[in-house]
Design a protein around this motif. Structure first.
Motif, PDB file in Angstrom:
ATOM      1  N   GLY A 180       0.735  -1.434  -0.175  1.00 38.09           N
ATOM      2  CA  GLY A 180      -0.122   0.028  -0.018  1.00 38.09           C
ATOM      3  C   GLY A 180       0.836   1.245   0.003  1.00 38.09           C
ATOM      4  N   GLU A 181       1.935   1.284   0.360  1.00 40.08           N
ATOM      5  CA  GLU A 181       2.961   2.535   0.480  1.00 40.08           C
ATOM      6  C   GLU A 181       3.155   2.971  -1.076  1.00 40.08           C
ATOM      7  OE1 GLU A 181       7.260   3.670   2.538  1.00 40.08           O
ATOM      8  OE2 GLU A 181       6.930   1.464   1.947  1.00 40.08           O
ATOM      9  N   VAL A 182       3.238   2.031  -1.860  1.00 39.73           N
ATOM     10  CA  VAL A 182       3.284   2.417  -3.306  1.00 39.73           C
ATOM     11  C   VAL A 182       2.017   2.523  -3.866  1.00 39.73           C
ATOM     12  CG1 VAL A 182       4.366   1.697  -5.523  1.00 39.73           C
ATOM     13  CG2 VAL A 182       5.709   1.585  -3.531  1.00 39.73           C
ATOM     14  N   ALA A 183       1.222   1.635  -3.755  1.00 39.26           N
ATOM     15  CA  ALA A 183       0.107   1.319  -4.522  1.00 39.26           C
ATOM     16  C   ALA A 183      -0.943   2.216  -4.274  1.00 39.26           C
ATOM     17  CB  ALA A 183      -0.849   0.017  -4.058  1.00 39.26           C
ATOM     18  N   LEU A 184      -1.303   2.749  -3.298  1.00 42.48           N
ATOM     19  CA  LEU A 184      -2.143   3.973  -2.886  1.00 42.48           C
ATOM     20  C   LEU A 184      -1.873   4.999  -3.823  1.00 42.48           C
ATOM     21  CD1 LEU A 184      -3.100   3.813   0.853  1.00 42.48           C
ATOM     22  CD2 LEU A 184      -4.045   2.291  -0.922  1.00 42.48           C
ATOM     23  N   GLY A 185      -0.783   5.452  -4.127  1.00 44.86           N
ATOM     24  CA  GLY A 185      -0.626   6.662  -4.805  1.00 44.86           C
ATOM     25  C   GLY A 185      -0.728   6.572  -6.283  1.00 44.86           C
ATOM     26  N   TRP A 186      -0.924   5.267  -6.692  1.00 41.78           N
ATOM     27  CA  TRP A 186      -1.262   4.926  -8.220  1.00 41.78           C
ATOM     28  C   TRP A 186      -2.709   4.651  -8.443  1.00 41.78           C
ATOM     29  CZ3 TRP A 186       2.045   6.739 -11.120  1.00 41.78           C
ATOM     30  CH2 TRP A 186       3.161   6.372 -11.073  1.00 41.78           C
ATOM     31  N   ARG A 221      -9.391   3.659   2.324  1.00 43.13           N
ATOM     32  CA  ARG A 221      -9.523   2.451   3.336  1.00 43.13           C
ATOM     33  C   ARG A 221      -9.709   1.335   2.765  1.00 43.13           C
ATOM     34  NH1 ARG A 221     -12.826   4.823   6.391  1.00 43.13           N
ATOM     35  NH2 ARG A 221     -11.140   5.633   7.968  1.00 43.13           N
ATOM     36  N   ALA A 222     -10.752   1.580   1.477  1.00 37.80           N
ATOM     37  CA  ALA A 222     -11.008   0.334   0.922  1.00 37.80           C
ATOM     38  C   ALA A 222      -9.892  -0.156   0.135  1.00 37.80           C
ATOM     39  CB  ALA A 222     -12.126   0.743  -0.170  1.00 37.80           C
ATOM     40  N   TRP A 223      -9.103   0.668  -0.647  1.00 42.78           N
ATOM     41  CA  TRP A 223      -7.899   0.406  -1.319  1.00 42.78           C
ATOM     42  C   TRP A 223      -6.859  -0.274  -0.529  1.00 42.78           C
ATOM     43  CZ3 TRP A 223      -7.749   5.897  -3.595  1.00 42.78           C
ATOM     44  CH2 TRP A 223      -8.543   5.844  -4.868  1.00 42.78           C
ATOM     45  N   SER A 224      -6.468   0.197   0.833  1.00 42.95           N
ATOM     46  CA  SER A 224      -5.937  -0.385   1.521  1.00 42.95           C
ATOM     47  C   SER A 224      -6.002  -1.736   1.963  1.00 42.95           C
ATOM     48  CB  SER A 224      -5.670   0.395   2.951  1.00 42.95           C
ATOM     49  OG  SER A 224      -5.003   1.620   2.820  1.00 42.95           O
ATOM     50  N   VAL A 225      -7.328  -2.202   2.129  1.00 41.41           N
ATOM     51  CA  VAL A 225      -7.859  -3.437   2.405  1.00 41.41           C
ATOM     52  C   VAL A 225      -7.624  -4.267   1.394  1.00 41.41           C
ATOM     53  CG1 VAL A 225      -9.811  -4.879   2.887  1.00 41.41           C
ATOM     54  CG2 VAL A 225      -9.611  -2.729   4.322  1.00 41.41           C
ATOM     55  N   ALA A 247       0.030  -8.746   7.369  1.00 41.70           N
ATOM     56  CA  ALA A 247      -0.959  -7.710   6.283  1.00 41.70           C
ATOM     57  C   ALA A 247      -1.846  -6.852   7.001  1.00 41.70           C
ATOM     58  CB  ALA A 247      -1.348  -8.934   5.483  1.00 41.70           C
ATOM     59  N   ARG A 248      -2.334  -7.241   7.851  1.00 41.61           N
ATOM     60  CA  ARG A 248      -3.225  -6.439   8.801  1.00 41.61           C
ATOM     61  C   ARG A 248      -2.559  -5.160   9.222  1.00 41.61           C
ATOM     62  NH1 ARG A 248      -8.308  -8.041  10.228  1.00 41.61           N
ATOM     63  NH2 ARG A 248      -8.753 -10.236   9.680  1.00 41.61           N
ATOM     64  N   ARG A 249      -1.436  -5.402   9.827  1.00 46.25           N
ATOM     65  CA  ARG A 249      -0.503  -4.352  10.449  1.00 46.25           C
ATOM     66  C   ARG A 249      -0.130  -3.288   9.443  1.00 46.25           C
ATOM     67  NH1 ARG A 249       3.304  -7.144  12.492  1.00 46.25           N
ATOM     68  NH2 ARG A 249       4.953  -6.321  11.024  1.00 46.25           N
ATOM     69  N   VAL A 250       0.299  -3.723   8.345  1.00 48.37           N
ATOM     70  CA  VAL A 250       0.732  -2.829   7.330  1.00 48.37           C
ATOM     71  C   VAL A 250      -0.246  -2.021   6.722  1.00 48.37           C
ATOM     72  CG1 VAL A 250       2.924  -3.897   7.081  1.00 48.37           C
ATOM     73  CG2 VAL A 250       0.887  -4.526   5.489  1.00 48.37           C
ATOM     74  N   GLU A 251      -1.427  -2.783   6.432  1.00 48.63           N
ATOM     75  CA  GLU A 251      -2.815  -2.136   5.904  1.00 48.63           C
ATOM     76  C   GLU A 251      -3.063  -0.870   6.903  1.00 48.63           C
ATOM     77  OE1 GLU A 251      -7.433  -3.085   6.601  1.00 48.63           O
ATOM     78  OE2 GLU A 251      -6.170  -4.667   6.113  1.00 48.63           O
ATOM     79  N   ALA A 252      -3.117  -1.096   8.109  1.00 50.28           N
ATOM     80  CA  ALA A 252      -3.209   0.128   8.781  1.00 50.28           C
ATOM     81  C   ALA A 252      -2.194   1.235   8.833  1.00 50.28           C
ATOM     82  CB  ALA A 252      -3.410  -0.216  10.260  1.00 50.28           C
ATOM     83  N   GLU A 253      -0.986   0.694   8.628  1.00 51.14           N
ATOM     84  CA  GLU A 253       0.075   1.877   8.685  1.00 51.14           C
ATOM     85  C   GLU A 253       0.100   2.464   7.203  1.00 51.14           C
ATOM     86  OE1 GLU A 253       2.959   4.055   9.175  1.00 51.14           O
ATOM     87  OE2 GLU A 253       2.012   3.191  10.721  1.00 51.14           O
ATOM     88  N   ALA A 254      -0.194   1.770   6.063  1.00 48.58           N
ATOM     89  CA  ALA A 254      -0.099   2.479   4.768  1.00 48.58           C
ATOM     90  C   ALA A 254      -1.566   3.456   5.042  1.00 48.58           C
ATOM     91  CB  ALA A 254      -0.675   1.297   3.950  1.00 48.58           C
TER      92      ALA A 254
END
Length: 223
Positions: free
Chosen positions: A139-145, A185-189, A205-212
């Motif tokens: 998500g660190e990269v993907a949310l931007g795209w 939030r939906a993208w992160s999930v 995965a749950r932890r990094v989802e929340a962090e992203a």
């Protein structure tokens, strides 16, 4: 993964994640290949200028400066820069994308479909230290795209027939607002679910989802 409501534009994008763990010189790294695929209601020749002309890019993505031809260098929003590696007009654009001290391959393909739409595929390959991946995940990269793709769709009304709804314009204000947070939030999930499918432990995965999500909401940016 965390349950989220369905939003009109979420299912218009298909997401894939491939993960390969490496340890060159004894330093654990993760090679992650993130792919976002969608169909747009335009032909490749109509989309191509929006991806390769600075004045067109600025209208939906932000200021891009430099030479957008093979071998050319450019700068982009949010501290990004890069080199154009290969151009196959109007179907393929291969870049070396540079951001946060990393240099990663980025490819955008535009393939015509029989129904008159274009299949757009964005494929970004990143190589990051294991520790960093365990903090931010894909998500660190993907949310931007995700935000950038939504901006392109809103600019072109490219999901009108597929979603039967108008795509929101992801401005700074939108990202800070209720609807923008729901999308993030939906993208992160969804990216966390892709991480689990690729072999990441569900707890991680749950932890990094929340962090992203936390990181993105703390520093919202325009597309």
């Amino acid at each position: 993964m965390t349950a989220t409501e369905s939003l009109p534009a979420l299912e218009a994008v298909r997401r894939e994640l491939e993960i390969d763990e490496q340890a060159p010189g004894g330093h654990p790294q993760v090679r992650a290949v993130l792919t976002l695929t969608t169909n747009l209601d335009l032909a490749p020749a109509q989309l191509w200028p929006l991806l390769t002309r600075p004045e067109e890019l600025e209208a939906w993505y932000g200021p891009v400066r430099g030479e957008l031809h093979e071998g050319g260098r450019f700068t982009a929003p949010h501290g990004a820069s890069g080199t154009v590696l290969e151009v196959e007009e109007p179907h393929r654009l291969s870049l070396l994308w540079e951001q946060i001290g990393e240099e990663d391959p980025l490819q955008i393909r535009l393939d015509p479909e029989d129904d008159g739409t274009t299949l757009l595929r964005l494929r970004h390959t990143v190589l990051v230290p294991r520790e960093r991946f365990d903090r931010g995940g894909p998500g660190e990269v993907a949310l931007g795209w995700e935000v950038a793709l939504l901006a392109l769709v809103a600019h072109t009304d490219g999901w009108r027939h597929g979603c039967l709804a108008e795509a929101p314009v992801p401005t700074r204000e939108w990202v800070r607002g209720e609807e923008g947070r729901r999308y993030l939030r939906a993208w992160s999930v969804r990216w966390a679910a892709e991480a689990v499918a690729a072999g990441v432990d569900e707890g991680v995965a749950r932890r990094v989802e929340a962090e992203a999500l936390r990181s993105r909401l703390a520093s919202p940016q325009e597309a």
